[in-house]
Enzyme design. Structure first.
Site, PDB file in Angstrom:
ATOM      1  N   TYR A  93       3.379   6.874  -6.452  1.00 53.85           N
ATOM      2  CA  TYR A  93       2.063   6.256  -6.623  1.00 53.85           C
ATOM      3  C   TYR A  93       1.028   7.279  -7.091  1.00 53.85           C
ATOM      4  O   TYR A  93       0.993   8.411  -6.603  1.00 53.85           O
ATOM      5  CB  TYR A  93       1.574   5.662  -5.296  1.00 53.85           C
ATOM      6  CG  TYR A  93       2.359   4.473  -4.816  1.00 53.85           C
ATOM      7  CD1 TYR A  93       2.187   3.220  -5.402  1.00 53.85           C
ATOM      8  CD2 TYR A  93       3.256   4.589  -3.759  1.00 53.85           C
ATOM      9  CE1 TYR A  93       2.899   2.124  -4.958  1.00 53.85           C
ATOM     10  CE2 TYR A  93       3.969   3.490  -3.307  1.00 53.85           C
ATOM     11  CZ  TYR A  93       3.787   2.262  -3.911  1.00 53.85           C
ATOM     12  OH  TYR A  93       4.494   1.172  -3.464  1.00 53.85           O
ATOM     13  N   ASN A 154       4.286  -6.108   3.409  1.00 55.73           N
ATOM     14  CA  ASN A 154       4.446  -5.119   2.332  1.00 55.73           C
ATOM     15  C   ASN A 154       4.121  -3.700   2.799  1.00 55.73           C
ATOM     16  O   ASN A 154       3.279  -3.005   2.204  1.00 55.73           O
ATOM     17  CB  ASN A 154       3.558  -5.491   1.138  1.00 55.73           C
ATOM     18  CG  ASN A 154       4.337  -6.113   0.000  1.00 55.73           C
ATOM     19  OD1 ASN A 154       5.448  -5.699  -0.311  1.00 55.73           O
ATOM     20  ND2 ASN A 154       3.771  -7.132  -0.609  1.00 55.73           N
ATOM     21  N   ASP A 243       8.038 -10.079  -3.818  1.00 54.87           N
ATOM     22  CA  ASP A 243       6.894 -10.801  -4.380  1.00 54.87           C
ATOM     23  C   ASP A 243       7.357 -12.094  -5.044  1.00 54.87           C
ATOM     24  O   ASP A 243       6.689 -13.128  -4.954  1.00 54.87           O
ATOM     25  CB  ASP A 243       6.170  -9.930  -5.399  1.00 54.87           C
ATOM     26  CG  ASP A 243       5.699  -8.614  -4.813  1.00 54.87           C
ATOM     27  OD1 ASP A 243       5.311  -8.606  -3.621  1.00 54.87           O
ATOM     28  OD2 ASP A 243       5.719  -7.601  -5.525  1.00 54.87           O
TER      29      ASP A 243
END
Length: 313
Positions: A93, A154, A243
């Site tokens: 990330y 999540n 998702d």
């Protein structure tokens, strides 16, 4: 976020060509829904940069309303890099100081929620900053009327460095629909057992506990738990399947489908994403979906999604 995946085979440190696409839990769900016949809007923040414009263009091209996305003039669009593989995909990330991390409750001021049937949130947003946590709390505390709030846990450990993930229990317990993997529930709350999780989260009417390739358990109201085995899939890459499941499950829920159909609908949408390196896959053909939703337990268990389509063992 902008998402980069390898455009060639080999170890990631040797890859020279990367494909730029889009990713992010809430935007993934939003992108799945129009293909399932459900109109959706994505509310977030992007930078005033090429990545931000690409996100607006591509998410909009999926049929999603992006008119409420804030374009931040100073903060950049977040991005991440995914090393694709069938057994798992390490993710890097790059979102510290991103436009999305600057979101706060003020984002809600200009939103028109009349007629909105579901607001979908994830546990990624409150991990980004104090203001993002305040935003999620504000959504969950607002009057709902007929609107349902869906919350996908999540849990991403790397995003919670220096922050307390136990707040996820407070957030999940304030939602109407909660989705979680048993592995992430175990990491955050010490158990992945659906009945124990129901005791920890008495607030939501609907609790969906995902057990990876084994299947999913639905605990709803005072009804006995319902388990639905997953569809067998020759996996290309797993990121984004959760998702996709959420989108399929929510779309079937909005149609008023029975519990088994809602769970199978989630599995079928997840299967389409398991067959691609992207975070959002093309839905399976309508005829395949219709046949598998109506299949008996033996036929469902024998079906496998492969390069040749659905094969019955």
């Amino acid at each position: 976020m902008a998402l980069f995946v390898p455009a060639e085979n080999g170890p990631a440190h040797q890859v020279r060509n990367w494909k730029r696409t889009i990713g992010g839990a809430e935007s993934n769900v939003a992108c799945h829904l129009p293909a399932l016949g459900v109109p959706s809007s994505w509310v977030s923040a992007v930078g005033n940069d090429p990545f931000g414009q690409a996100l607006l263009d591509e998410i909009g091209a999926a049929g999603v309303d992006v008119g409420s996305v804030y374009v931040d003039p100073t903060r950049p669009t977040g991005l991440y890099v995914k090393e694709s593989g069938a057994q798992g995909s390490p993710v890097r990330y790059y979102r510290t100081g991103s436009a999305a991390s600057g979101m706060g409750p003020e984002l809600l001021a200009d939103l028109d929620l009349d007629g909105v049937r579901v607001i979908h949130l994830s546990g990624i947003t409150p991990a980004l900053s104090d203001s993002c946590l305040a935003l999620v709390r504000a959504v969950l505390a607002a009057p709902r009327g007929e609107t349902l709030v869906s919350f996908d846990v999540n849990f991403r450990p790397a995003l919670w460095s220096g922050r307390d993930p136990h707040v996820l229990r407070e957030l999940a317990n304030a939602a109407d629909i909660v989705l979680t993997g048993d592995d992430e529930a175990l990491a955050v709350w010490g158990t992945g057992d659906p009945e124990e999780l129901r005791k920890l989260l008495p607030g939501p009417r609907t609790l969906v506990v995902k057990h990876g390739e084994r299947g999913v358990t639905l605990v709803e109201g005072d009804e006995p738990p319902v388990f639905a085995p997953a569809l067998q899939v020759d996996v290309v890459e797993p990121v984004g399947a959760g998702d996709a499941f959420a989108a399929g499950f929510l779309a079937a829920t909005l149609r008023g489908a029975d519990p088994a159909t809602r769970l199978r609908s989630g599995h079928l949408q997840a299967a389409s994403t398991l067959r691609t390196h992207d975070d959002v896959g093309e839905p399976l053909p309508a005829a395949v979906i219709t046949a598998l939703l109506a299949a008996d337990e033996q036929a469902w268990a024998s079906a496998r999604l492969t390069d040749e389509g659905v094969v019955m063992a």
